[in-house]
Design a protein around this motif. Structure first.
Motif, mmCIF file in Angstrom:
data_model
loop_
_atom_site.group_PDB
_atom_site.id
_atom_site.type_symbol
_atom_site.label_atom_id
_atom_site.label_comp_id
_atom_site.label_asym_id
_atom_site.label_seq_id
_atom_site.Cartn_x
_atom_site.Cartn_y
_atom_site.Cartn_z
ATOM 1 N N UNK A 132 50.674 -82.078 -32.480
ATOM 2 C CA UNK A 132 49.971 -83.328 -32.871
ATOM 3 C C UNK A 132 51.464 -84.197 -33.097
ATOM 4 N N UNK A 133 52.508 -84.076 -32.992
ATOM 5 C CA UNK A 133 53.618 -84.947 -33.289
ATOM 6 C C UNK A 133 53.774 -85.632 -31.881
ATOM 7 N N UNK A 134 54.300 -87.159 -32.159
ATOM 8 C CA UNK A 134 54.315 -87.829 -31.075
ATOM 9 C C UNK A 134 55.875 -87.535 -30.561
ATOM 10 N N UNK A 135 56.110 -88.422 -29.183
ATOM 11 C CA UNK A 135 57.282 -88.141 -28.509
ATOM 12 C C UNK A 135 58.511 -88.213 -29.419
ATOM 13 N N UNK A 136 58.468 -89.352 -29.986
ATOM 14 C CA UNK A 136 59.840 -89.631 -30.954
ATOM 15 C C UNK A 136 60.031 -88.843 -31.933
ATOM 16 N N UNK A 137 58.837 -88.314 -32.616
ATOM 17 C CA UNK A 137 58.845 -87.106 -33.702
ATOM 18 C C UNK A 137 59.583 -86.018 -33.024
ATOM 19 N N UNK A 138 59.128 -85.667 -31.857
ATOM 20 C CA UNK A 138 59.564 -84.207 -31.445
ATOM 21 C C UNK A 138 61.137 -84.531 -31.043
#
Length: 374
Positions: A132-138
């Motif tokens: 469920x993490x967004x691209x930036x968080x990954x």
């Protein structure tokens, strides 16, 4: 054949990741299958109990996992992410917790939670920290945002579970044989309650149809049908033949003409299976064998016996339709008769075996303590 099937496939993969099925299979294992294995186990009743106790039961009530954690050298626990597991050559695994309770004479005396092991966790599955993490968080976590997941990290190495193609369970396969006394045989792999029992149906030269499963080798199938409570010859003949006329049925019914009721049939099966004790125990043990090992996918209780009898009649009918009426044989290579075992299915089998080992170890240690008087 479906026209433009390539377009359909492309559309599917536009919406879903290539490893979506594997991720769902793993999530189903964690959320459904783990608890299912615990429920299958039921109450654990030791054979050796303290002398002052009438009844002792150990119950395994609930199982769950938490998100992946690491225990550092100083004993502290904290969450671990896949990038750290790769760099530090660690396993990305989640702790498995089991709730156990002890019951003496029907009263619960103790209940506790114990960590029984660690489960390698599939990257991007529901319990993974990256889910469920967004691209930036990954990117912030040191991950490739286009990585679809679906693999495991063991000792810092990325590992995948290879899917296995297998024959479908609980389906009837009728084949022509080149050797042996039976021209045709029918096989069914019945899977249920943690068991996978092969059943073999054969017709000998005398026309009698036999069934083999577990300790019962080549037992007349009509005897088994009668032992399950479907006793009347007329009803059996009508159920199998319906609008057709098979002389073989009357040969089979004549073979078991002495079995007038359910008890006679069960007694006959006990002799065939080599079960030797007093009559009451012999009948009880034979019925237990039928409940547990005969077509377990239908059920394993007393109430399921009559349904099993009807299903055996259907198997006989299908067998005769192929051997006498020339109906088509089963195609084992057709994909409708195959199943692909995904990661969740493979892990379910592995966990079931290891959980049984844990229960046996637990029983052994408990009984050893009782013998020592502790």
């Amino acid at each position: 054949m479906v026209k433009d099937y390539k377009v359909l496939i492309e559309k599917y993969f536009d919406k879903y990741s290539f490893v979506e099925a594997n991720l769902k299979s793993f999530d189903n294992f964690v959320e459904v299958e783990l608890q299912g294995i615990i429920n299958e186990t039921g109450d654990i009743i030791p054979s050796v109990i303290p002398s002052d106790v009438q009844e002792f039961k150990i119950k395994v009530d609930k199982i769950w996992i938490e998100k992946p954690q690491i225990i550092e050298a100083d004993g502290s626990r904290r969450d671990i992410y896949p990038s750290e597991a790769r760099l530090r050559k660690l396993s990305y695994a989640a702790p498995i917790f089991l709730e156990i309770s002890a019951h003496i004479d029907g009263v619960q005396v103790e209940s506790f939670v114990s960590e029984i092991g660690r489960l390698p966790l599939m990257i991007k599955s529901k319990y993974c920290h990256l889910n469920g993490l967004k691209k930036e968080e990954l990117i912030e976590r040191g991950e490739d945002p286009d990585d679809p997941g679906g693999y495991f990290i063991l000792n810092g190495n990325e590992r995948v579970l290879v899917m296995v193609e297998d024959l479908a369970s609980n389906r009837l396969f009728i084949n022509k044989t080149s050797i042996g006394p039976s021209k045709y045989n029918a096989k069914i792999f019945s899977e249920g309650g943690g068991l996978r029992i092969p059943h073999l149906v054969e017709q000998m030269k005398d026309g009698v149809i036999y069934l083999s499963f577990t300790r019962f080798k080549r037992v007349p199938i009509i005897a088994i049908i009668k032992a399950l409570g479907f006793v009347k010859d007329q009803d059996i003949a009508n159920f199998i033949c319906e609008d057709r006329q098979y002389d073989d049925i009357f040969v089979n019914l004549y073979k078991c003409i002495d079995l007038k009721n359910e008890e006679d049939a069960v007694d006959f099966l006990a002799k065939q299976g080599g079960i030797t004790q007093t009559k009451e125990i012999k009948l009880e043990r034979t019925r237990e064998q039928l409940d547990r090992y005969l077509l377990p996918h239908i059920g394993t209780t007393k109430q399921d016996r009559i349904v099993k009898a009807y299903n055996l009649c259907k198997i006989v009918k299908r067998f005769l339709m192929v051997s006498k009426d020339g109906k088509s044989l089963s195609d084992k290579d057709h994909y409708i008769n195959k199943r692909v075992k995904l990661s969740g299915d493979l892990l379910t089998e592995l966990f079931r075996v290891n959980f049984r080992v844990l229960i046996n170890d637990m029983l052994y240690n408990f009984q050893r303590l009782v013998k020592r008087g502790k």
